[in-house]
Design a protein around this motif. Sequence first.
Motif, short mmCIF file in Angstrom:
data_model
loop_
_atom_site.label_atom_id
_atom_site.label_comp_id
_atom_site.label_asym_id
_atom_site.label_seq_id
_atom_site.Cartn_x
_atom_site.Cartn_y
_atom_site.Cartn_z
N TYR A 26 23.90 -3.82 -42.78
CA TYR A 26 23.21 -4.58 -41.73
C TYR A 26 22.76 -3.56 -40.68
O TYR A 26 23.60 -2.98 -39.98
CB TYR A 26 24.15 -5.61 -41.13
N THR A 27 21.45 -3.32 -40.57
CA THR A 27 20.98 -2.24 -39.73
C THR A 27 19.64 -2.58 -39.10
O THR A 27 19.04 -3.63 -39.34
CB THR A 27 20.86 -0.94 -40.55
N TRP A 28 19.16 -1.67 -38.27
CA TRP A 28 17.88 -1.82 -37.60
C TRP A 28 16.74 -1.78 -38.62
O TRP A 28 16.84 -1.11 -39.65
CB TRP A 28 17.68 -0.71 -36.58
N THR A 29 15.65 -2.45 -38.30
CA THR A 29 14.48 -2.47 -39.17
C THR A 29 13.95 -1.05 -39.40
O THR A 29 13.80 -0.27 -38.46
CB THR A 29 13.36 -3.33 -38.53
N ASP A 30 13.69 -0.74 -40.67
CA ASP A 30 13.11 0.55 -41.07
C ASP A 30 13.93 1.73 -40.53
O ASP A 30 13.36 2.70 -40.01
CB ASP A 30 11.66 0.66 -40.58
N TYR A 31 15.24 1.67 -40.67
CA TYR A 31 16.09 2.69 -40.06
C TYR A 31 16.77 3.60 -41.09
O TYR A 31 17.74 4.26 -40.75
CB TYR A 31 17.13 2.01 -39.17
N ILE A 32 16.26 3.64 -42.30
CA ILE A 32 16.81 4.56 -43.28
C ILE A 32 15.76 4.85 -44.34
O ILE A 32 14.96 3.98 -44.71
CB ILE A 32 18.10 4.00 -43.94
N ASP A 33 15.73 6.09 -44.79
CA ASP A 33 14.82 6.51 -45.84
C ASP A 33 15.21 5.81 -47.15
O ASP A 33 16.34 5.96 -47.62
CB ASP A 33 14.93 8.04 -46.00
N PRO A 34 14.30 5.03 -47.74
CA PRO A 34 14.63 4.34 -49.00
C PRO A 34 15.10 5.28 -50.10
O PRO A 34 15.92 4.89 -50.93
CB PRO A 34 13.31 3.66 -49.38
N SER A 35 14.61 6.53 -50.09
CA SER A 35 15.03 7.46 -51.14
C SER A 35 16.50 7.85 -50.97
O SER A 35 17.18 8.16 -51.95
CB SER A 35 14.15 8.72 -51.12
N ILE A 36 17.01 7.84 -49.74
CA ILE A 36 18.42 8.12 -49.50
C ILE A 36 19.27 7.00 -50.09
O ILE A 36 20.31 7.24 -50.71
CB ILE A 36 18.71 8.30 -48.00
N VAL A 37 18.82 5.77 -49.91
CA VAL A 37 19.52 4.63 -50.48
C VAL A 37 19.55 4.74 -52.00
O VAL A 37 20.60 4.54 -52.63
CB VAL A 37 18.85 3.30 -50.05
N ARG A 38 18.42 5.07 -52.60
CA ARG A 38 18.36 5.20 -54.06
C ARG A 38 19.28 6.32 -54.55
O ARG A 38 19.96 6.17 -55.59
CB ARG A 38 16.93 5.48 -54.51
N ASP A 39 19.32 7.43 -53.82
CA ASP A 39 20.19 8.54 -54.23
C ASP A 39 21.66 8.14 -54.14
O ASP A 39 22.47 8.54 -54.99
CB ASP A 39 19.92 9.76 -53.36
N PHE A 40 22.02 7.37 -53.11
CA PHE A 40 23.40 6.89 -52.99
C PHE A 40 23.74 5.98 -54.15
O PHE A 40 24.83 6.10 -54.75
CB PHE A 40 23.60 6.16 -51.66
N GLU A 41 22.84 5.09 -54.48
CA GLU A 41 23.09 4.17 -55.59
C GLU A 41 23.25 4.92 -56.90
O GLU A 41 24.14 4.61 -57.71
CB GLU A 41 21.92 3.17 -55.70
N GLN A 42 22.42 5.93 -57.10
CA GLN A 42 22.51 6.71 -58.34
C GLN A 42 23.79 7.53 -58.40
O GLN A 42 24.41 7.66 -59.46
CB GLN A 42 21.29 7.64 -58.46
N ALA A 43 24.21 8.07 -57.25
CA ALA A 43 25.41 8.91 -57.22
C ALA A 43 26.69 8.12 -57.35
O ALA A 43 27.69 8.64 -57.87
CB ALA A 43 25.43 9.72 -55.91
N THR A 44 26.69 6.86 -56.91
CA THR A 44 27.93 6.09 -56.85
C THR A 44 27.97 4.88 -57.77
O THR A 44 29.05 4.34 -58.04
CB THR A 44 28.19 5.60 -55.41
N GLY A 45 26.80 4.41 -58.20
CA GLY A 45 26.75 3.18 -58.97
C GLY A 45 26.88 1.93 -58.11
O GLY A 45 26.96 0.81 -58.62
N ILE A 46 26.87 2.12 -56.78
CA ILE A 46 26.98 1.00 -55.84
C ILE A 46 25.59 0.55 -55.41
O ILE A 46 24.78 1.36 -54.96
CB ILE A 46 27.81 1.40 -54.61
N LYS A 47 25.30 -0.73 -55.57
CA LYS A 47 24.02 -1.29 -55.16
C LYS A 47 24.04 -1.59 -53.66
O LYS A 47 24.99 -2.19 -53.16
CB LYS A 47 23.74 -2.58 -55.94
N VAL A 48 23.00 -1.15 -52.95
CA VAL A 48 22.90 -1.38 -51.51
C VAL A 48 21.93 -2.53 -51.23
O VAL A 48 20.77 -2.49 -51.67
CB VAL A 48 22.42 -0.12 -50.77
N ARG A 49 22.42 -3.53 -50.52
CA ARG A 49 21.57 -4.64 -50.09
C ARG A 49 21.46 -4.58 -48.57
O ARG A 49 22.48 -4.53 -47.87
CB ARG A 49 22.15 -5.98 -50.54
#
Length: 342
Positions: free
Chosen positions: A24-47
Amino acid sequence: MRTILALVVAMSLAWAQNQTLQLYTWTDYIDPSIVRDFEQATGIKVRITYYESNEEMQAKLQAGGVSQFDLVVPSDFILPVLINLKLLQPLDKGKIPNLKNLDPKFANPPYDPGNRYTVGYLWGTVGLMYRTDIFKTPPASWSVLFDPKEQKGPFTLMDSPREMLGIGQRYLGLSVNNTDPAQVRRVINTLLAAKQSRNFKGFQGGVSATKLLLANQIVAAVVYNQDALRTAEGNPRYGFTIPREGSTLFIDSMAIPAKAPNPEAAHRFINFILDAKIGARLAEYQQSATPNAAAKKLLKPEMLKNPAIWPTEAQMRVLEFILDQGSNNRVLDEAWTRVKSR
């Protein structure tokens, strides 16, 4: 049979929950590619769910979000309130080895001594975004909003109580943390006068205000420096400045709600963001100053020299962090209610 089926369903739900991070964060407050890299590295889906103000985020947590979200990104001044309301849980620092990358200046903040509940995410300023075809030189004073004779067209104010009241305080030569009732009444009158101007086009969040500028519906807006820089993307048609009277500083931090369904994933995400390379990518994407000392070393020199991102010493002398005022918060809350309701 039904018992076994119910058990299987429960286990499946638990597994799915453990594989999901509710951010739960501010609008447009994170690089989408960082989220994808986290998901790939951990297997955890970010919503991701978004908010536009600290007050909106607090209200959501109090309305049940405290057990819905795993990670929030509140600003410094709201943290004592969240902590006192028992809406956050202490961090398990043993699960955050990259905490060592945090700049010592941000390692023991007054709003959270010892970083018991929070870790710095990004920091920045609130200032004035403007159209350079209307303002040939950067506006030197907040009078371009507050003095009808200085206004050059439609404008918006920030829909955030402490920031907007704080700017009114600075314009009048007061501290952003001033709670003297008589002086606060002067601030109320200043904001109401601006609100009654035919040029006033409403209170807006940072992202929505920048979109109005891009659409040529306004000529100036009070916004976060990050929103201004990311939206303009180097377009010379838009500028950002901190008027001479000064403004507010903020640091946004990562924190875990008290009843988060997946605190394990939250700790992993915090540690991921604190990685030096990830932290540098985040700062570059957001065009923001970072509290991550290891990440700062990786930033491009032109970014470090940009005063819209890293304020100069002269600017820092007129910038203030917003501090929690305890029982005196009531004075500011009532002031904002009067400004918005009249």
